[in-house]
Each structure stands twice: as C-alpha cells, then as structure tokens.
Design an enzyme around this catalytic site. Sequence first.
Site, mmCIF file in Angstrom:
data_model
loop_
_atom_site.group_PDB
_atom_site.id
_atom_site.type_symbol
_atom_site.label_atom_id
_atom_site.label_comp_id
_atom_site.label_asym_id
_atom_site.label_seq_id
_atom_site.Cartn_x
_atom_site.Cartn_y
_atom_site.Cartn_z
ATOM 1 C CG HIS A 165 -1.947 1.069 1.139
ATOM 2 N ND1 HIS A 165 -1.722 2.337 1.538
ATOM 3 C CD2 HIS A 165 -3.163 1.135 0.551
ATOM 4 C CE1 HIS A 165 -2.775 3.058 1.165
ATOM 5 N NE2 HIS A 165 -3.813 2.310 0.583
ATOM 6 C CD GLU A 210 -5.545 1.858 -3.160
ATOM 7 O OE1 GLU A 210 -6.700 1.843 -2.632
ATOM 8 O OE2 GLU A 210 -4.380 1.696 -2.264
#
Length: 236
Positions: free
Chosen positions: A88, A157
């Site tokens: 992430h 993302e």
Amino acid sequence: MIIAANLKTNLTRSETKKYLDALESFLNAQNIDQRVMVFPAMTSLQEHSGKVCVGAQNAYATQNGAFTGEIGLDHLKEFGINTILIGHSERRHILGETQESIVEKFNYYKELGFEIVYCIGEPLDVREAGEEAMLNYLDAQYQGIDTEYEKLTIAYEPVWAIGTGKVPTLEDIESLHTKLKEKSSAPLLYGGSVKVSNAKEILALTHVDGVLVGGAALYVEHFSTMCAYAQELENK
Ligand code: 13P
C-alpha cells in the site's frame, strides 16, 4: 467483482465487529455474492465467518520473532486470516517500505498460499511527468512480483487520489487499466477517493474488476451500497 474496504488506522475491535455484522446482514439480505473483503486495523483483526473475507493490512515476513511493533504469521493464523494487503502506498511512502522488502513479504505470504492484494500507484510528480514516466514508475512496482500468482489481485491506487477527493477521469482509469492488464491477468481494482457517488461509473469500466475503498468505506452503509452496485452491474 471484488469490493474491498481498507479501514486503515480506524475502528476499534468492537467497532469493527459491529461493522462486520452489519455488512454481513446487508449482503445476506440483498443476496450479494460479490467478493467482499475488509482489512481492519491490526488490533481489530478477528475471526469471522460468512460472506466477508477479513484480511490483514500488513504483517512482517516471519512466523514470529524479534521484530518490535510487527505481527507475523502466528498472529494471523490465530484468527484464521489468509488474505493480506501488500505494498500500500502509505506503507511505501509514509513507513518507508522499499520494493525489496515488499518483494520479500510478497514471496513469504505467497509461499504460504495467502490471497494477496498487491497495491501499486504513482505520486503526483510522476503523473505530471507524463505517461512514459508513469508507466516506468509502475513497472518498477512490478519488479520481483509474481504477476501470474493465482491468488493475486492487483489494486491500482494513484497516490495523489488517495484521501484527496481527486480521481483520474474515467477515460484515464480505463486506459491505464487496459495497459496494466497487459502486465498481469490478475483481477485489477481501482482505489483512490472511491465513494458512493462515483463507485458505479468506475465499477462499470472495462478492465476494472472492483474497487479498494478507504475513507468512504468507514461508513458501513456507504460500503454496503457499493457492494450492491457491483451486484447490480453483474446482474445486468
Ligand atoms: P481513500 O478511499 O480514502 O482515497 O483511500 C484509498 C485507499 O488507500 C485504499 O487502500
């Protein structure tokens, strides 16, 4: 489709339990059979059975040992967790995880047969430097990763879209996802400021196999609505 909630550093253990119970009730009542995942904070991990798959936001590449502040395989096994988010952007950019350490983690949990949601995404300066720079940057995040791993899901993302309310245009998402699909046939999620008001149009795009939602997923009603949208689109 895959609808995933990254709860980040939010919701206590009891709040997470309530969240999971409310989400399960909704999915059952609405006959939703999409793949729904929830990644709670570390201390809110808990055993869960039902339609929702509970996964870890992070864990160290170890069974146990002297790694202060980290958790390992034993801590995930206690709750029957075999799904993990790796790479992430907040871990890459705020916590300083390198591609090398991410690859080590990936390989460790891959060997154990975990389902892995692997995150990639470029910061704003790279985006602004043009498409070639962007694709090179994303390429580097594929380095060392087994893109054909059968239990792999990739989440694209863009860093500048996370928690900012800014979202690439639908054309940009579709065009980039089309290029990313050439690198791996794994399911490909979009993440970054997904909310009830834009989820449906994003989910409807070609090569978008689902969404990974942060802030808007903290409200179980909002996240549930997005799960219902995914079901609607699949039923079409
Ligand atoms: P937001 O939905 O808050 O932009 O966060 C996205 C994200 O980081 C999910 O992993």
